[in-house]
Design a protein around this motif. Structure first.
Motif, short mmCIF file in Angstrom:
data_model
loop_
_atom_site.label_atom_id
_atom_site.label_comp_id
_atom_site.label_asym_id
_atom_site.label_seq_id
_atom_site.Cartn_x
_atom_site.Cartn_y
_atom_site.Cartn_z
N GLU A 118 0.83 -1.20 0.00
CA GLU A 118 0.00 0.00 0.00
C GLU A 118 0.87 1.26 0.00
OE1 GLU A 118 -3.33 0.18 -0.24
OE2 GLU A 118 -3.23 -1.99 -0.55
N PRO A 119 0.47 2.30 -0.72
CA PRO A 119 1.26 3.54 -0.72
C PRO A 119 1.27 4.18 0.66
CG PRO A 119 -0.84 3.86 -1.84
CD PRO A 119 -0.72 2.39 -1.59
N SER A 120 2.42 4.67 1.07
CA SER A 120 2.55 5.33 2.37
C SER A 120 2.01 6.75 2.28
CB SER A 120 4.01 5.36 2.82
OG SER A 120 4.47 4.08 3.12
N GLN A 121 1.61 7.25 3.44
CA GLN A 121 1.14 8.62 3.55
C GLN A 121 1.97 9.34 4.58
OE1 GLN A 121 -2.99 9.23 4.60
NE2 GLN A 121 -3.57 9.63 2.52
N VAL A 122 2.34 10.57 4.27
CA VAL A 122 3.04 11.43 5.22
C VAL A 122 2.07 12.53 5.63
CG1 VAL A 122 4.92 13.07 5.52
CG2 VAL A 122 5.34 10.93 4.33
N LEU A 123 1.83 12.64 6.93
CA LEU A 123 0.83 13.58 7.44
C LEU A 123 1.48 14.54 8.42
CD1 LEU A 123 -2.01 10.99 8.24
CD2 LEU A 123 -1.89 12.48 6.25
N LEU A 131 10.56 6.00 -9.48
CA LEU A 131 10.37 5.97 -8.03
C LEU A 131 8.98 5.47 -7.65
CD1 LEU A 131 12.11 9.34 -7.07
CD2 LEU A 131 12.87 7.04 -6.41
N LYS A 132 7.97 5.91 -8.39
CA LYS A 132 6.60 5.46 -8.11
C LYS A 132 6.44 3.97 -8.41
CE LYS A 132 3.76 7.54 -6.79
NZ LYS A 132 3.37 7.85 -5.40
N ALA A 133 7.23 3.47 -9.36
CA ALA A 133 7.17 2.05 -9.71
C ALA A 133 7.85 1.19 -8.66
CB ALA A 133 7.81 1.80 -11.07
N LEU A 134 8.93 1.70 -8.08
CA LEU A 134 9.74 0.90 -7.17
C LEU A 134 9.33 1.02 -5.71
CD1 LEU A 134 13.30 1.59 -8.64
CD2 LEU A 134 11.87 -0.42 -9.01
N SER A 135 8.83 2.19 -5.32
CA SER A 135 8.67 2.46 -3.90
C SER A 135 7.25 2.87 -3.53
CB SER A 135 9.65 3.57 -3.47
OG SER A 135 9.49 3.90 -2.12
N HIS A 136 6.90 2.60 -2.28
CA HIS A 136 5.60 3.01 -1.73
C HIS A 136 5.66 4.42 -1.15
CE1 HIS A 136 7.25 2.41 2.36
NE2 HIS A 136 7.81 1.31 1.86
N LEU A 137 6.84 5.02 -1.09
CA LEU A 137 7.00 6.34 -0.48
C LEU A 137 6.42 7.43 -1.38
CD1 LEU A 137 10.66 6.10 0.88
CD2 LEU A 137 8.54 5.81 2.17
N PRO A 138 5.80 8.48 -0.80
CA PRO A 138 5.34 9.60 -1.62
C PRO A 138 6.51 10.37 -2.22
CG PRO A 138 5.00 10.05 0.72
CD PRO A 138 5.46 8.64 0.62
N VAL A 139 6.28 10.93 -3.41
CA VAL A 139 7.33 11.67 -4.12
C VAL A 139 6.83 13.07 -4.44
CG1 VAL A 139 8.88 11.72 -6.10
CG2 VAL A 139 8.15 9.51 -5.14
N VAL A 140 7.56 14.06 -3.96
CA VAL A 140 7.28 15.47 -4.24
C VAL A 140 8.23 15.94 -5.33
CG1 VAL A 140 7.27 17.80 -3.26
CG2 VAL A 140 6.51 15.86 -1.88
N VAL A 141 7.76 16.79 -6.22
CA VAL A 141 8.61 17.30 -7.31
C VAL A 141 8.75 18.82 -7.16
CG1 VAL A 141 8.89 17.53 -9.80
CG2 VAL A 141 7.85 15.45 -8.85
N ASN A 142 9.99 19.28 -7.24
CA ASN A 142 10.28 20.71 -7.21
C ASN A 142 10.83 21.13 -8.57
OD1 ASN A 142 11.03 23.32 -6.76
ND2 ASN A 142 12.37 22.90 -5.03
#
Length: 657
Positions: free
Chosen positions: A421-426, A593-604
């Motif tokens: 499941e994708p992780s969520q950072v709150l 990154l979205k394919a390999l990891s469940h961690l959220p990815v922010v783009v700057n």
């Protein structure tokens, strides 16, 4: 130019309007009780969140038409809604327990008038529109004895604080009493430095306080090493000592409201380590109460498990199997039995419900001791929030598509094979991952406080949820400035993220931030990654401009391995041999990154993309399942402020539409 009307006339008009507002608020409260009476007949839940969202959405729109910003309207009506909910709960709870209905309650509490326990008891009675006969006590044992003996109807016991944690002495008292928990209440704890009139901070040499406020204000006190601390049994005793001393060199830590009872003035405020500082009190009585089914309820249990591996886990699995949420778990030693512990659990459920009854029967078979300490209405009212579309922009409700992970990240904590499941950072209003997109703004220090406060208001109105402060080493009077900046952000519910760009930034960032962001230039610093992994606050890990995707994931693995699971990644661009100027935004890395990891990815994209291209890339970030965008507004070179504001609005609209 027209001459303005006299100031005293304007003030008279404001006073008249305030009187009208108070009368309208009182009338609104009366109507909310009519709603409760209707719900009593129809047996409907107290909260109707759909109705609340429709109300807030309409009020935000009407407020804008009259020049009121959304944050002001929402903050005001969230307080009104909370008051309405709690009043309806108190009314229905009283109706379900007619034997508790009196004109006057005798309440035992810690300390004397003016203590936080006194203030909590007063508000509890005010909500139920009963007169309070107060009985100040010197200890928690004395409070319990007063209720057990019938000298008091209720006892108020502080059970936990958001800054200093659980109050263990109260848990120990609960082990040995037959009293039942019949209610709870939470109050804001605004610690102030209280002194006699005419005193200044430079005069103070001795500070009186209860141990809990001293713990909760440790950061402030550490900055004033010249203070001599004197411990008191309650905040009220501390304030009384200062009042009786008639000496400008002594002060107490307490609330401004309590200090007024002792003719003391607040010479410093906001002393607590945490901006949000609340204390939760439980209410105990000789007899348990019934909680109507339409009220949100909480059960508090005490239990002892057997001395075998996994005994506690087995007990908690009983709750999980019945979909019961445990909101609190506390352990305390059992007197006379070394190395054994008693567990206290708060469960969000009504004791009379079928799942709760089934869980208790099962727990009775697997525990050595179990007892229900009470079932009572839950007074934690979660504020109703509007979606981005209701405020300004449309949220992304699409779910991230599942991509098979490669063998390279197999078994790593960062991989999808480790966590499907994708992780969520709150953090506060910011939510990254699992279909939620966040908007973060970067602000470069140094900056003056008035300018920053105006910027914070503008960012909130634009649709950002968080602000990343960069250049900590450039800000003069850093600690004091960061305190002011964080308070300014908190006024607009903006998350404060401090960027760690140098090793020396780490201490300040971890001490004051809601979240921290590790700059890409430190991504390979193993010592810092290890320290970030031990934090209890979320971390954003920025990719080094020369790093591969594997390098970034390996750095993330180090953070996760130390325990901190609140981690997000950030792609800000890569430098190659072919681009000697701006870095290139690596959207292919986002996909990988979205394919390999469940961690959220922010783009700057701010460093790699020209300002006019930002709206297009924002749409691309959304389509590629990015979890957020970070914008360095100082990097946007627009000819006018209006053009810059319009660009930001377009970028965020493209991100959420």
């Amino acid at each position: 130019m027209n001459k303005p009307q006299p100031l005293n006339h304007t003030r008279e008009q404001i006073t008249s309007l305030d009187n009208e507002l108070l009368a309208l608020l009182a009338r609104r409260r009366e109507l909310s009780l009519d709603v409760a009476r209707s719900k009593e007949v129809d047996v409907r839940p107290i909260r109707d969140t759909t109705r609340e969202k429709e109300l807030l959405s309409r009020l935000v729109k009407q407020g804008r038409e009259q020049g009121l910003d959304a944050h002001y309207v929402i903050s005001l009506y969230q307080s009104i809604i909370e008051d309405s909910v709690l009043n309806q709960q108190a009314y229905l709870h009283g109706r379900a327990n007619p034997e508790t209905q009196k004109q006057q309650y005798c309440i035992a509490y810690l300390g004397a008038r003016g203590s936080y326990s006194y203030l909590a008891a007063t508000r509890y009675c005010d909500r139920r529109q009963v007169e309070m006969q107060d009985l100040g006590c010197q200890s928690f044992d004395e409070i319990v004895q007063a209720v057990e003996s019938g000298h008091a109807d209720y006892g108020f016991l502080p059970i936990e604080n958001t800054s200093s944690g659980s109050i263990n002495e109260v848990y120990d008292v609960l082990q040995h009493t037959s009293l039942a928990i019949v209610g709870e209440t939470t109050i804001e704890v605004g610690h102030c430095l209280l002194a006699n009139s005419g005193s200044t901070i430079n005069d103070i040499k001795t500070v009186y306080a209860h141990p809990q406020p001293i713990s909760q204000c440790s950061r402030y006190l550490s900055q004033h090493g010249q203070f001599k601390l004197e411990y008191c049994s309650s905040s009220a005793e501390a304030m009384e000592k200062v009042c009786n001393a008639n000496d400008n060199s002594v002060a107490a830590i307490g609330s401004a409201e309590g200090g007024a009872l002792y003719q003391l003035e607040a010479i410093e405020s906001g002393l607590a380590n945490q901006k949000i500082n609340q204390s939760r009190f439980i209410v105990v009585a000789r007899k348990a109460v019934e909680v109507p089914s339409q009220l949100p309820a909480k059960c508090t249990l005490i239990m002892a498990t057997g001395q075998k591996p996994g005994a506690l886990v087995e007990a908690l699995l009983v709750l999980k199997a019945r979909n019961l949420n445990m909101s609190k778990l506390e352990s305390r030693p059992i007197p006379g039995t070394p190395w054994e512990e008693m567990f206290y659990l708060d469960i969000d459920a009504n004791l009379a419900s079928e799942p709760m009854q089934a869980a208790l029967k099962e727990l009775e078979k697997t525990t050595r001791f179990i007892k229900v300490l009470g079932c009572y209405p839950c007074e934690t009212v979660k504020p109703t929030q509007l979606s981005s579309s209701q405020l300004m922009i449309e949220p992304n409700t699409s779910k991230a598509t599942t991509v098979t992970a490669t063998a390279q990240t197999k078994q790593q904590r960062v991989s999808k094979q480790y966590k499907a499941e994708p992780s969520q950072v709150l953090s506060g209003q910011l939510c990254l991952g699992a279909g939620q997109i966040g908007a973060l703004s970067q602000v470069q220090l140094p900056i003056e406080l008035p300018q920053f406060e105006q910027m914070a208001k503008s960012l909130k109105e634009s649709g950002f949820q968080a602000v990343v402060l960069q250049g900590l080493s450039q800000q003069s009077d850093l600690i004091n400035s960061i305190n002011h900046f964080k308070n300014a952000l908190a006024q607009f519910d903006l998350v404060c993220i401090l960027a760690i760009e140098h090793e020396t930034d780490l201490t300040i960032a971890t001490q004051f931030a809601d979240m921290v962001m590790l700059s890409g230039n430190l991504m390979y610093n193993q010592a810092i990654l290890t320290q970030l992994g031990s934090l209890l606050i979320p971390v954003i890990l920025e990719r080094n401009a020369m790093a591969s995707v594997d390098d970034l994931l390996n750095a993330a693995e180090e953070v996760l391995s130390q325990g901190n699971q609140q981690l997000a990644l950030c792609e800000s661009g890569v430098t190659t041999l072919n681009n000697s100027g701006k870095p290139s935004l690596d959207l292919a890395a986002l996909v990988e990154l979205k394919a390999l990891s469940h961690l959220p990815v922010v783009v700057n994209p701010s460093y790699a993309i020209d300002a006019e291209q930002l709206p297009t890339f924002a749409r691309a970030i959304k389509q590629l399942k990015g979890d957020g965008i970070m914008m360095n507004l100082s990097a946007i070179e627009s000819t006018t402020q209006a053009q810059s504001d319009e660009l930001v609005k377009t970028v965020l609209s493209n991100l959420y539409h």
